[in-house]
Write a protein that holds these residues in place. Structure first.
Motif: not given
Length: 518
Positions: A367, A441, A443-444, A465-466, A468, A472, A474, A502, A507
């Motif tokens: 991301y 996204s 979610d992210v 913030t994640n 999911r 993930v 980033v 993350i 977060e």
């Protein structure tokens, strides 16, 4: 009714149709992400065909009927003649209702009208004074009138067929022979009105238990050829060239004339009583007939004007199982894709064949964002861009030239493959990095806040913030000269970039300072 025009003293020979055809299509230069031009494709093609011709003794005119209507006549090369070519010309006027009217402007025709009540016909001489766009205006002994606006059945008769009017686009050459001979000729020429593009279908499949962001993608690419002319190429040995050949720009050339008549009549009311409607006035040209619409590689599979070489796919498999796959070859710095068996590229149509079939290619999912994108939104939460990144190498499952084209990426779900997003792939050579940004996204997310400022520096905070259920990766670009050396920030292609993992439903925060000029 037509009567043949007198034949000149020079012998005229019309060749038989093509026996073997080779079609090599080049992409439109500078088209970028735009789709193929639906009215007249802006690429071009190299056409090579063989024909058998019987040539009489002496000087003769040989007519090659059925060449591509976008032919560049100056590029035509004819081999196999006893004494070569003395002169060559393209016959750009086509035999058709509108072509005849255009050829007979300011010339006399015979107008035949039938009385509906008595059934009797009456012939009257007329001169065509305007046409064919929007209507045909005739001058008779009774004045001026528009064709078929009297309410009586009427037709025009022409005194003969103009010699330079052909039923098909035609190349004419003048040659000489000492004796009658039957030869097999090879005609090679360039023509406009063609184009091709690659359309990718990618299906992402996460690998269970793999490291964060690791996954596999099944890559499938369609090679879509477009023919904008009125001539089909039957059982042609067909190829496509990827790359940018060094082609000198050429002035716009007129396309062959022809087509149906579009007749309109003047209204009977006064001017202020006539509502404006397209086609109401005879001097308004009709809209061009649509050729086809370029569709997405998935939606196009069922199009009536699209011929696809493939087979039925499985329910959970997005791309079909390829029956015929174009074979890639090298032509200098360019890439050639050869369809391994003869195919028909229909007039005003498309042809699709499989181009690339590469299952289980390795890609990383991450991301991304740039802090400049958050300008003007102090502390506002923003979605991050979903990016798939891979390497065009055999070790990663690819390792082949990839022409530019649109990508539709799907992800597996409990309901089958679902469209995750679309992206554009630029030309990628072997060893290049491949990146596909397919959307944002929800979610992210990230937010950028300025927390302090002095005369020499500004201090910022980035929160990610994640939401999911899995961790993930980033990457957030910070395109500025930073004060100090934050341990979490590295340079990627010279750009300071925060790279972090993350945790699931977690977060993370980064603080950084910018130097200010004095």
């Amino acid at each position: 009714m037509l009567s043949a025009a007198p034949v000149a003293a020079q012998s005229i020979t019309t060749s038989d149709g093509p026996e073997n055809v080779s079609l090599t299509v080049y992409r439109a230069s500078g088209r970028g992400e735009a789709p193929i031009n639906a009215n007249w494709p802006q690429g071009y093609a190299l056409v090579t065909e063989t024909r058998t011709v019987s040539i009489p003794a002496g000087e003769s005119l040989i007519r090659f009927e059925g060449v591509a209507e976008g032919m560049f006549p100056e590029s035509a090369i004819v081999t196999g003649l006893p004494k070569g070519v003395r002169e060559k010309n393209r016959d750009a006027r086509l035999l058709s209702p509108s072509g005849l009217v255009d050829a007979y402007l300011k010339r006399e025709v015979m107008l035949t009208r039938t009385n509906k009540a008595t059934g009797k016909t009456r012939e009257q001489r007329a001169i065509i004074t305007a046409g064919p766009s929007g209507g045909v205006v005739l001058q008779t002994d009774e004045g001026y009138e528009a064709l078929r606006c009297t309410g009586l059945p009427e037709r025009m008769q022409y005194g003969g067929l103009p010699q330079n009017l052909s039923a098909k686009p035609t190349l004419s050459i003048i040659t000489q022979s000492d004796a009658p001979v039957t030869v097999k000729l090879t005609l090679t020429y360039m023509a406009s009105g063609f184009d091709w593009q690659a359309n990718y279908v990618a299906q992402a499949k996460p690998v269970s238990g793999a490291a964060t962001g690791k996954g596999k993608i099944d890559f499938f690419a369609w090679l879509t050829l477009a023919n904008g002319g009125n001539q089909s190429f039957v059982n042609a040995n067909t190829m496509a060239i990827a790359g940018e050949p060094n082609r000198v720009a050429r002035g716009a050339q007129p396309r062959p004339t022809g087509g149906a008549l579009h007749l309109s009549c003047w209204p009977m009311q006064r001017t202020h009583q006539v509502p404006f409607r397209p086609g109401y006035y005879p001097d308004a040209p009709p809209p061009p007939a649509p050729m086809y619409e370029m569709a997405s590689p998935v939606a196009a599979l069922g199009a009536e004007d699209l011929i696809v070489t493939g087979s039925r796919r499985k329910a959970d498999q997005l791309a079909p199982v390829a029956v015929v796959v174009a074979e890639q070859e090298n032509v200098g710095d360019l890439k050639l894709y050869r369809i391994p068996e003869p195919v028909t590229v229909n007039a005003k149509g498309q042809k699709q064949v499989a181009m690339i079939v590469k299952p289980d290619t390795a890609f990383d999912r991450l991301y991304t964002a740039n802090v400049d994108d958050a300008d003007g939104g102090e502390g506002q939460s923003r979605p991050m861009t979903i990016l798939f990144r891979g390497e065009n190498s055999k070790e990663k499952g690819l390792g082949l030239p990839m022409p530019s084209g649109q990508v539709m990426l799907f992800e597996d779900s409990d309901y089958g493959p679902l469209l995750a997003g679309q992206s554009t792939l630029n030309d990628r050579a072997i060893g290049d990095e491949i990146e596909m940004a397919i959307g944002q996204s929800s979610d992210v997310r990230y937010a950028v806040s300025r927390i302090s400022e002095t005369g020499k520096r500004q201090r910022y905070r980035v929160d990610v913030t994640n939401a999911r259920n899995e961790p993930v990766n980033v990457e957030i670009e910070i395109p500025y000269e930073l004060r100090g050396k934050p341990s979490q920030v590295v340079k990627v292609d010279g750009m300071p970039t925060w790279k972090a993992t993350i945790a699931a439903n977690g977060e993370a925060t980064l603080y950084y300072e910018l130097k200010l000029e004095n």
